[in-house]
Design an enzyme around this catalytic site. Sequence first.
Site, PDB file in Angstrom:
ATOM      1  N   ASP A  37       0.872  -1.172   0.000  1.00  0.00           N
ATOM      2  CA  ASP A  37       0.000   0.000   0.000  1.00  0.00           C
ATOM      3  C   ASP A  37       0.913   1.228   0.000  1.00  0.00           C
ATOM      4  O   ASP A  37       2.124   1.110   0.243  1.00  0.00           O
ATOM      5  CB  ASP A  37      -0.889   0.005   1.253  1.00  0.00           C
ATOM      6  CG  ASP A  37      -2.194   0.773   1.061  1.00  0.00           C
ATOM      7  OD1 ASP A  37      -3.259   0.144   1.059  1.00  0.00           O
ATOM      8  OD2 ASP A  37      -2.132   2.015   0.903  1.00  0.00           O
ATOM      9  N   TYR A 150     -13.478   5.466 -13.545  1.00  0.00           N
ATOM     10  CA  TYR A 150     -13.615   4.254 -12.739  1.00  0.00           C
ATOM     11  C   TYR A 150     -14.233   3.135 -13.577  1.00  0.00           C
ATOM     12  O   TYR A 150     -13.692   2.027 -13.644  1.00  0.00           O
ATOM     13  CB  TYR A 150     -14.488   4.547 -11.518  1.00  0.00           C
ATOM     14  CG  TYR A 150     -14.585   3.382 -10.556  1.00  0.00           C
ATOM     15  CD1 TYR A 150     -13.521   3.087  -9.703  1.00  0.00           C
ATOM     16  CD2 TYR A 150     -15.726   2.591 -10.492  1.00  0.00           C
ATOM     17  CE1 TYR A 150     -13.602   2.017  -8.821  1.00  0.00           C
ATOM     18  CE2 TYR A 150     -15.816   1.537  -9.613  1.00  0.00           C
ATOM     19  CZ  TYR A 150     -14.750   1.244  -8.777  1.00  0.00           C
ATOM     20  OH  TYR A 150     -14.827   0.186  -7.901  1.00  0.00           O
TER      21      TYR A 150
END
Length: 244
Positions: A37, A150
Amino acid sequence: MNRLDGKVAIVTGAAQGMGASHVRRFVEEGAKVVFTDINAEKGLELEKELGENSKFIKHDVTNAADWQVVVDSTIELFGAIDILVNNAGISMNVSLLDMTEEQYRKIVDINQVSVFLGMKTTAPSMIEAKKGSIVNISSMNGLVGGAVGYTDTKFAVRGMTKAAALQLGQHGIRVNSVHPGVIETPMISEGDAVEAIKEFSKHIPMRRIAKPEEVTNIVLFLASDEASYSTGSEFVIDGGLTAQ
């Protein structure tokens, strides 16, 4: 017996939310997991919680050199890679006319290019071992329309999954996509979003939103040997939204 006994996994975007749910369950099921991450603080907290069978690496998923570091580190720490979960992703609530090129390219890089880089960098280890499972997290918006950027990238993830499944199947590698609907995460469980999501849930056939663990159950199945003949397929977890 644990469902992932002896397996080595990489999970991206996993310091919190759905990714963290996947990592926790994988470790519980016997896997050794490298998770990544950009949020190092949260990632290191989770590593401390899970112990020696997990390792956090700060990772820009859009960077090929970073990917190579993650893959090389995983092999050095735990051995050949059995599982890749491409979970990292972002969305922006910006209209087509208002979205800048910079914003659009950022979404493409994180949601789409990162999946390509992850599969390309991880596949050689799986090819050498003649086995592996790649799980690409798309979205219900990889099946139906939604936000610009998206939706585009989540459709692309679905397409890449099918193309990779065709190319890698001969090496014993399975590639599948998971398509979550509305999932209960901190982002939608706090502040102004709460009432909007509560109202939206009335339009879901199952009349509720999903918990992250419900997505994890499908990811776990696909990562395990139980899904030994499933490849190039979409696995939808949306409470029936796309069936309408």
